[in-house]
Design a protein around this motif. Structure first.
Motif, mmCIF file in Angstrom:
data_model
loop_
_atom_site.group_PDB
_atom_site.id
_atom_site.type_symbol
_atom_site.label_atom_id
_atom_site.label_comp_id
_atom_site.label_asym_id
_atom_site.label_seq_id
_atom_site.Cartn_x
_atom_site.Cartn_y
_atom_site.Cartn_z
ATOM 1 N N GLY A 208 0.795 -1.223 0.000
ATOM 2 C CA GLY A 208 0.000 0.000 0.000
ATOM 3 C C GLY A 208 0.827 1.272 0.000
ATOM 4 N N TRP A 209 2.093 1.194 0.421
ATOM 5 C CA TRP A 209 2.961 2.376 0.456
ATOM 6 C C TRP A 209 3.143 2.990 -0.926
ATOM 7 N N LEU A 210 2.949 2.165 -1.973
ATOM 8 C CA LEU A 210 3.101 2.677 -3.336
ATOM 9 C C LEU A 210 2.049 3.739 -3.673
ATOM 10 N N GLN A 211 0.997 3.841 -2.875
ATOM 11 C CA GLN A 211 -0.007 4.893 -3.091
ATOM 12 C C GLN A 211 0.600 6.282 -2.937
ATOM 13 N N ALA A 212 1.666 6.367 -2.108
ATOM 14 C CA ALA A 212 2.282 7.668 -1.844
ATOM 15 C C ALA A 212 3.393 7.992 -2.830
ATOM 16 N N VAL A 213 3.677 7.079 -3.762
ATOM 17 C CA VAL A 213 4.748 7.280 -4.744
ATOM 18 C C VAL A 213 4.165 7.917 -6.011
ATOM 19 N N HIS A 214 4.936 8.812 -6.625
ATOM 20 C CA HIS A 214 4.492 9.458 -7.873
ATOM 21 C C HIS A 214 4.189 8.382 -8.916
ATOM 22 N N PRO A 215 3.070 8.517 -9.635
ATOM 23 C CA PRO A 215 2.681 7.499 -10.623
ATOM 24 C C PRO A 215 3.773 7.151 -11.626
ATOM 25 N N GLN A 216 4.613 8.135 -11.986
ATOM 26 C CA GLN A 216 5.677 7.874 -12.962
ATOM 27 C C GLN A 216 6.836 7.064 -12.356
ATOM 28 N N ASP A 217 6.885 6.955 -11.027
ATOM 29 C CA ASP A 217 7.975 6.229 -10.364
ATOM 30 C C ASP A 217 7.562 4.853 -9.842
ATOM 31 N N VAL A 218 6.267 4.585 -9.859
ATOM 32 C CA VAL A 218 5.752 3.371 -9.217
ATOM 33 C C VAL A 218 6.341 2.101 -9.809
ATOM 34 N N GLU A 219 6.251 1.921 -11.127
ATOM 35 C CA GLU A 219 6.708 0.676 -11.735
ATOM 36 C C GLU A 219 8.208 0.491 -11.579
#
Length: 269
Positions: A208-219
């Motif tokens: 769930g921590w990936l919710q706080a990551v910029h969409p362009q950096d998630v993958e």
């Protein structure tokens, strides 16, 4: 080997003996069967006594049979253990009433549990018990395999204490800090991380921590983190993390694997 038997032959009036009947029976096969059965019983007893785990047969709460491993676990001799009842060693089921209330059918069903047993000297050991119903000499009994886990429980307690101490420390450091399990799933985030992102612990746990990551950096982060967890190698990536007010700011995320005494990764920090 030959077994023989004899009987007299009497006259028509059944009074005077007129002969004798001899019967001879070859016992070779019977003796061979007995020898094989004795050999197998001896082999079974050796295996029964040499295993490190305790093995015990319980009939109506009393010991019907046990191996040396079980006797040693309780600090008794083999003969002493055969005179014992469950309530003599079980810390929780320490009276007949408690035992039969827990097992009203007299024979427990297939199952496993952890408990504490009392030794002859009064000390206690942590155990894991696997039990199953069996029939022995025509009587229903509980077949139990007992493994001492005192050392393992001690290590688990020490691990919990170590983890608690780390969490207390993590609350004071001026960093966004988290802990993940060996599988890479986050299990703890310090209050500074939660305050910064505005996420709740249950929202940020796992992935769930990936919710706080910029969409362009998630993958990119997801791929790098998966590779680090799979290879057990240190992790370091730059990313944009969303602040509580919605603004993204650059951060350097680092994580190191924490191995156990065997070198297997236990967690990530």
């Amino acid at each position: 080997p030959i077994a023989d038997s004899a009987a007299p032959i009497r006259d028509a009036l059944g009074q005077e003996p007129s002969g004798i009947v001899l019967v001879f029976r070859d016992q070779t096969h019977e003796r061979e069967v007995q020898r094989v059965m004795q050999r197998d019983a001896q082999r079974l007893r050796v295996l029964f006594d040499q295993t490190l785990d305790g093995i015990v047969l319980i009939e109506d709460g009393r010991v019907a049979e046990c191996n040396l491993g079980y006797a040693r676990m309780l600090g008794h001799t083999l003969e002493e253990t055969r005179q014992c009842c469950v309530w003599d060693w079980d810390v929780q089921l320490d009276t007949p009433e408690k035992y039969f209330a827990a097992y009203p059918g007299s024979v427990p069903r297939l199952g496993r549990f952890e408990g504490r047993f009392r030794r002859k000297d009064g000390s206690e050991v942590d155990v894991e018990v696997t039990h199953a119903p069996v029939e022995w000499d025509g009587q229903p009994m509980a077949f139990c395999i007992v493994r001492e886990i005192t050392e393992r429980k001690g290590m688990e307690d020490a691990l919990r204490l170590s983890e608690q101490q780390f969490r207390e420390f993590a609350e004071f450091v001026p960093l966004l800090t988290w802990i993940a399990g060996a599988d890479g799933m986050l299990t703890y985030l310090n209050s500074r991380w939660l305050d910064y992102t505005g996420l709740q612990p249950e929202q940020a746990a796992g992935t769930g921590w990936l919710q706080a990551v910029h969409p362009q950096d998630v993958e990119r982060l997801r791929s790098a983190w998966t590779a680090a967890v799979s290879g057990g190698s240190p992790y370091a990536e730059e990313c944009r993390l969303r602040r509580r007010d919605g603004e993204y700011r650059w951060h350097l995320a680092r994580s190191l694997p924490v191995p156990d005494e065997h070198g297997t990764v236990r967690r990530w920090i």
